[in-house]
Design a protein around this motif. Structure first.
Motif, PDB file in Angstrom:
ATOM      1  N   HIS A   1     -44.707  20.409   1.637  1.00 19.71           N
ATOM      2  CA  HIS A   1     -45.212  20.849   0.329  1.00 19.71           C
ATOM      3  C   HIS A   1     -44.077  20.691  -0.676  1.00 19.71           C
ATOM      4  CE1 HIS A   1     -47.686  23.011   3.302  1.00 19.71           C
ATOM      5  NE2 HIS A   1     -48.663  22.869   2.433  1.00 19.71           N
TER       6      HIS A   1
ATOM      7  N   TYR B   1     -40.068  21.229 -10.568  1.00 21.45           N
ATOM      8  CA  TYR B   1     -40.294  21.647 -11.953  1.00 21.45           C
ATOM      9  C   TYR B   1     -39.452  20.793 -12.873  1.00 21.45           C
ATOM     10  CZ  TYR B   1     -42.339  25.567  -9.514  1.00 21.45           C
ATOM     11  OH  TYR B   1     -43.099  26.312  -8.670  1.00 21.45           O
TER      12      TYR B   1
ATOM     13  N   LYS C   1     -46.945  28.883  -8.580  1.00 19.86           N
ATOM     14  CA  LYS C   1     -47.509  28.429  -9.853  1.00 19.86           C
ATOM     15  C   LYS C   1     -46.441  28.023 -10.854  1.00 19.86           C
ATOM     16  CE  LYS C   1     -50.863  29.920 -13.355  1.00 19.86           C
ATOM     17  NZ  LYS C   1     -51.728  31.041 -13.789  1.00 19.86           N
TER      18      LYS C   1
ATOM     19  N   VAL D   1     -42.314  21.073  -4.012  1.00 23.60           N
ATOM     20  CA  VAL D   1     -42.377  21.957  -5.178  1.00 23.60           C
ATOM     21  C   VAL D   1     -41.270  21.521  -6.142  1.00 23.60           C
ATOM     22  CG1 VAL D   1     -42.172  24.325  -6.005  1.00 23.60           C
ATOM     23  CG2 VAL D   1     -43.277  23.863  -3.809  1.00 23.60           C
TER      24      VAL D   1
ATOM     25  N   ALA E   1     -41.614  30.595  -7.573  1.00 16.74           N
ATOM     26  CA  ALA E   1     -40.887  29.814  -6.570  1.00 16.74           C
ATOM     27  C   ALA E   1     -39.527  30.411  -6.273  1.00 16.74           C
ATOM     28  CB  ALA E   1     -40.728  28.371  -7.052  1.00 16.74           C
TER      29      ALA E   1
ATOM     30  N   HIS F   1     -46.163  28.132  -0.601  1.00 16.78           N
ATOM     31  CA  HIS F   1     -46.113  26.679  -0.590  1.00 16.78           C
ATOM     32  C   HIS F   1     -46.538  26.031  -1.904  1.00 16.78           C
ATOM     33  CE1 HIS F   1     -45.042  26.281   3.610  1.00 16.78           C
ATOM     34  NE2 HIS F   1     -46.005  27.111   3.945  1.00 16.78           N
ATOM     35  N   GLN F   2     -47.280  26.765  -2.726  1.00 18.16           N
ATOM     36  CA  GLN F   2     -47.728  26.220  -3.997  1.00 18.16           C
ATOM     37  C   GLN F   2     -47.496  27.229  -5.127  1.00 18.16           C
ATOM     38  OE1 GLN F   2     -51.775  25.395  -2.318  1.00 18.16           O
ATOM     39  NE2 GLN F   2     -51.450  23.352  -3.185  1.00 18.16           N
TER      40      GLN F   2
ATOM     41  N   GLU G   1     -50.509  30.150  -0.072  1.00 16.03           N
ATOM     42  CA  GLU G   1     -50.511  29.387  -1.320  1.00 16.03           C
ATOM     43  C   GLU G   1     -49.338  29.770  -2.210  1.00 16.03           C
ATOM     44  OE1 GLU G   1     -53.430  28.550  -5.186  1.00 16.03           O
ATOM     45  OE2 GLU G   1     -54.239  29.480  -3.363  1.00 16.03           O
TER      46      GLU G   1
ATOM     47  N   PHE H   1     -44.579  12.678  -3.374  1.00 12.20           N
ATOM     48  CA  PHE H   1     -45.299  13.869  -3.836  1.00 12.20           C
ATOM     49  C   PHE H   1     -46.518  13.467  -4.652  1.00 12.20           C
ATOM     50  CE2 PHE H   1     -43.305  12.656  -7.642  1.00 12.20           C
ATOM     51  CZ  PHE H   1     -43.691  13.457  -8.706  1.00 12.20           C
TER      52      PHE H   1
ATOM     53  N   GLN I   1     -49.164  35.049 -10.700  1.00  9.09           N
ATOM     54  CA  GLN I   1     -50.018  34.315  -9.765  1.00  9.09           C
ATOM     55  C   GLN I   1     -50.720  35.294  -8.837  1.00  9.09           C
ATOM     56  OE1 GLN I   1     -48.004  31.167  -7.625  1.00  9.09           O
ATOM     57  NE2 GLN I   1     -49.861  30.402  -6.665  1.00  9.09           N
TER      58      GLN I   1
ATOM     59  N   SER J   1     -49.208  15.419  -9.976  1.00 10.96           N
ATOM     60  CA  SER J   1     -50.332  15.968 -10.743  1.00 10.96           C
ATOM     61  C   SER J   1     -49.981  16.158 -12.220  1.00 10.96           C
ATOM     62  CB  SER J   1     -50.777  17.302 -10.134  1.00 10.96           C
ATOM     63  OG  SER J   1     -49.706  18.225 -10.122  1.00 10.96           O
TER      64      SER J   1
END
Length: 345
Positions: free
Chosen positions: A339, A343, A227, A341, A232, A224-225, A221, A260, A215, A263
């Motif tokens: 935020h 998976y 990829k 996160v 993470a 908090h975000q 980013e 959340f 990333q 997406s």
């Protein structure tokens, strides 16, 4: 973009160490490559400097191609400055002589003016006649930086520049170097394995693993975000909780339910790992969750606690240190996860 690294790959003894890697840095900006030892970040620095050839891709600086599969400009012709982990000062030269090393093309009077300028800027005037073994770690670092900047390079490259310093000094030096480079409007790239160094230095960060750039984004980013799961897990601290999707936009864990942005369009019941960072848990006297203190680590203005509920996975929480709890205390908290996160398992 001033520095462009486009789809580069390179090998050592036929083994790929960097694979299809791309990023770019604007003129006057500072960036950082971050990753564990052996991930290939120093190899990327060597490629940009011209010490390592590439098998694929292009490296260009200021619009001029410096490296490609068929073209390679020698390091001494790239107008780059480099700061190394061990400073690499010449032991037989004084401070001012070390700074003057790259100024041979200057007229003698201009060389003296330039050296004095950096001695003053780096607060080294009283050390000008000292030799490297007589300097502190911070002073040696400033000499190395002055020597690299004095010839006005196009780009400054830094390889783990603060790793030999103690924690307080490295934090102070990082701030000083960052401020100086911004004042000089110097384009710079640093590689490090230390997250604190990277977050303090870079406007943009690249996270590397096994020769791949996972990333490239701003520190905010990436934190908090992230990829993917590797980013993470590698960045910051936190705990992954088991959870599942409820409905279309909620996640349920043993501790809390989160809303959340789905997406990924995960369907109801999808099992997830949910990242809860220490700053996602807030001490609140009126909090609806009551967790037990398992351990604590005082960190000055803040204290890092390990908390859990009965039969629950331990969590990490960071509270202001004036809220002082003892091991065994029950602490009221609330979850403030701005935020989310997560998976898929």
């Amino acid at each position: 973009m001033f520095l462009k690294v486009q789809n580069i790959s390179c090998k050592y003894n036929a083994e790929p160490v960097v694979r299809d890697l791309s990023f770019s840095i604007e003129k006057g900006e500072q960036a950082c490559l971050l990753g564990p030892s052996g991930c290939g970040k120093t190899t990327v620095l060597r490629v940009i400097a011209g010490f390592q050839k590439i098998s694929e891709g292009i490296v260009s600086i200021g619009g001029d191609e410096k490296s490609s599969e068929k073209h390679h400009v020698a390091p001494e012709k790239r107008k780059l400055g480099m700061v190394f982990q061990d400073h690499a000062l010449f032991p037989h030269m004084s401070v001012e002589q070390n700074i003057a090393v790259g100024l041979n093309s200057f007229a003698p009077e201009n060389r003296t003016i330039r050296v004095n300028e950096f001695l003053e800027r780096m607060r080294l005037l009283s050390e000008r006649n000292k030799f490297p073994h007589e300097l502190s770690g911070g002073q040696a670092q400033r000499v190395a930086l002055a020597r690299s900047l004095a010839p006005s390079p196009q780009i400054l490259l830094m390889d783990e520049p603060f790793s030999s310093l103690d924690s307080d000094l490295r934090e102070r030096m990082n701030a000083e170097v960052s401020e100086l480079l911004r004042e000089q409007k110097m384009t710079a790239l640093m590689v490090t394995h230390d997250q604190n160094d990277a977050f303090a230095f870079g406007k943009e960060l690249g996270i590397m693993r096994e020769g791949i750039l996972e990333q490239w984004a701003s520190p905010h980013e990436i934190y908090h975000q992230p990829k993917n799961r590797f980013v993470a897990d590698f960045i910051g601290s936190g705990v992954f909780l088991s959870g599942y999707v409820k409905g279309s936009d909620n996640i349920v864990t043993d501790y809390t339910e989160l809303t959340f942005l789905n997406s990924e369009n995960w369907c109801d019941g999808t099992k997830l790992d949910v990242l809860i960072r220490p700053d996602d848990i807030v001490f609140d006297p009126n909090g609806d969750k009551h967790l037990k203190v398992l351990s604590k680590s005082f960190q000055g203005s803040q204290t890092l606690y390990k908390l859990n509920k009965e039969k629950g996975e331990p969590l990490l929480a960071l509270f202001p240190s004036h809220d002082n709890f003892l091991v065994g205390d029950i602490v009221p908290v609330r979850f403030k996860v701005d935020h989310v996160v997560a998976y898929r398992v």
